[in-house]
Design a protein around this motif. Structure first.
Motif, PDB file in Angstrom:
ATOM      1  N   PRO B 125      35.209  38.506  19.372  1.00  0.00           N
ATOM      2  CA  PRO B 125      35.765  37.916  20.579  1.00  0.00           C
ATOM      3  C   PRO B 125      35.920  38.982  21.658  1.00  0.00           C
ATOM      4  O   PRO B 125      36.223  40.140  21.364  1.00  0.00           O
ATOM      5  N   ARG B 126      35.626  38.632  22.875  1.00  0.00           N
ATOM      6  CA  ARG B 126      35.801  39.627  23.933  1.00  0.00           C
ATOM      7  C   ARG B 126      36.426  38.981  25.158  1.00  0.00           C
ATOM      8  O   ARG B 126      36.287  37.785  25.390  1.00  0.00           O
ATOM      9  N   LYS B 127      37.130  39.794  25.833  1.00  0.00           N
ATOM     10  CA  LYS B 127      37.792  39.315  27.048  1.00  0.00           C
ATOM     11  C   LYS B 127      36.893  39.645  28.222  1.00  0.00           C
ATOM     12  O   LYS B 127      36.315  40.737  28.289  1.00  0.00           O
ATOM     13  N   ILE B 128      36.776  38.722  29.086  1.00  0.00           N
ATOM     14  CA  ILE B 128      35.974  38.983  30.266  1.00  0.00           C
ATOM     15  C   ILE B 128      36.896  39.032  31.482  1.00  0.00           C
ATOM     16  O   ILE B 128      37.654  38.080  31.740  1.00  0.00           O
ATOM     17  N   ALA B 129      36.845  40.146  32.113  1.00  0.00           N
ATOM     18  CA  ALA B 129      37.724  40.332  33.269  1.00  0.00           C
ATOM     19  C   ALA B 129      37.141  39.622  34.489  1.00  0.00           C
ATOM     20  O   ALA B 129      35.939  39.652  34.712  1.00  0.00           O
ATOM     21  N   VAL B 130      38.006  38.973  35.209  1.00  0.00           N
ATOM     22  CA  VAL B 130      37.568  38.296  36.438  1.00  0.00           C
ATOM     23  C   VAL B 130      37.524  39.328  37.566  1.00  0.00           C
ATOM     24  O   VAL B 130      38.479  40.074  37.763  1.00  0.00           O
ATOM     25  N   GLN B 131      36.388  39.385  38.194  1.00  0.00           N
ATOM     26  CA  GLN B 131      36.228  40.389  39.269  1.00  0.00           C
ATOM     27  C   GLN B 131      37.087  40.010  40.481  1.00  0.00           C
ATOM     28  O   GLN B 131      37.180  38.849  40.832  1.00  0.00           O
TER      29      GLN B 131
END
Lengths: 150, 131
Positions: B125-131
């Motif tokens: 699982p990975r977190k995707i940062a919102v730009q």
């Protein structure tokens, strides 16, 4: 029978253990899956008792047991093997998919078939198998008597 | 044979040309399976097995563990009571696609084989940062 199964007789323990063993034999033949551990707090490790002329040997399967959690004693020619098998901390209660291994306390009692030298009993624990060697007392060993013919 | 785990503790199963293993008696070892986010742990109880008598193979998505038990010689003894089953151990598991079968590690201690099956990087699982 020389081995008392458990000092505290609990009919379900014997029955479930037998059922478990039968299940495992069938499953190994027909490719099924072993059932989860039914009695997680008290379990009955399998024991063998063998003897020859000089010693009684008792073997107990105790995978995952630690040597320091074992307690072996002899009272009135009964051999007591007791212990507590502890959970490994890291794998406890976290995302469990299957749990068949037993943990908890156990006690097995073996009525030794001959008087033994209590001070000379030795025990070793290797690859999850506890092996206890109890030398039979000299006077209880079988001996050959030669008849002198005149 | 697709992928084979190789670590100092394990050896590769030799199979007959037809894929059959020569007949022997086996019992399924008790197993516990735990899964965390980045790896799955399998613990198998195989008392009486030393580490060079363990075979671990991966074929397609099937993980197979075989343990050859050291059977004590009772022929010169009188057997008074016998509960321990003198069979070898074998058990198979179907691996999820998320497991990286090339990185399976095995460790045998006090008759318990512990397998660590890391998940593939893409499956974690990975977190995707919102730009």
């Amino acid at each position: 029978m020389t081995t008392r199964s458990l000092t505290r007789w609990e009919p379900w323990t014997d029955l479930l253990s037998l059922q478990d063993q039968v299940n495992r034999l069938f499953e190994s033949t027909f490719g099924g899956t072993p059932r989860p551990a039914l009695l997680a707090t008290e379990f009955m490790p399998p024991v063998d008792v063998i003897r020859d002329q000089t010693a009684v040997t008792v073997r107990v399967d105790l995978p995952g047991m630690k040597k320091e959690d074992l307690d072996i004693s002899v009272v009135n020619n009964h051999l007591f093997v007791r212990g507590t098998k502890k959970h490994e901390t890291e794998t406890e209660e976290k995302d469990v998919h299957r749990r068949e291994r037993f943990f908890g306390t156990f006690e097995r009692v073996v009525d030794l078939p001959a008087p033994v030298e209590v001070d000379k009993i030795t025990a070793k624990f290797e690859d999850g198998v506890l092996s206890i060697a109890c030398p039979i007392r000299e006077e209880a060993r079988p001996r050959q008597i030669t008849v002198a013919v005149n | 044979m697709n992928t084979t785990t190789q670590s100092p503790e394990t050896t590769v199963t030799k199979r007959e040309p037809n894929g059959q293993v020569p007949f022997e008696r086996y019992v399924q070892p008790r197993a516990s399976v735990f899964g965390a986010q980045d790896a799955v742990t399998i613990e198998l109880e195989m008392p009486g097995v030393v580490k060079d008598k363990v075979e671990i193979t991966v074929e397609q998505d099937e993980l197979t563990i075989t343990g050859y038990r050291q059977v004590e010689d009772y022929s010169k003894h009188e057997v008074l009571h016998q509960e321990r089953v003198p069979f070898n151990y074998r058990r198979s598991f179907v691996l999820s696609e998320t497991i990286d079968s090339g990185k399976i590690q095995a460790n045998l201690e006090n008759g318990v084989l512990k397998l660590t099956l890391p998940k593939a990087e893409t499956a974690k699982p990975r977190k995707i940062a919102v730009q």
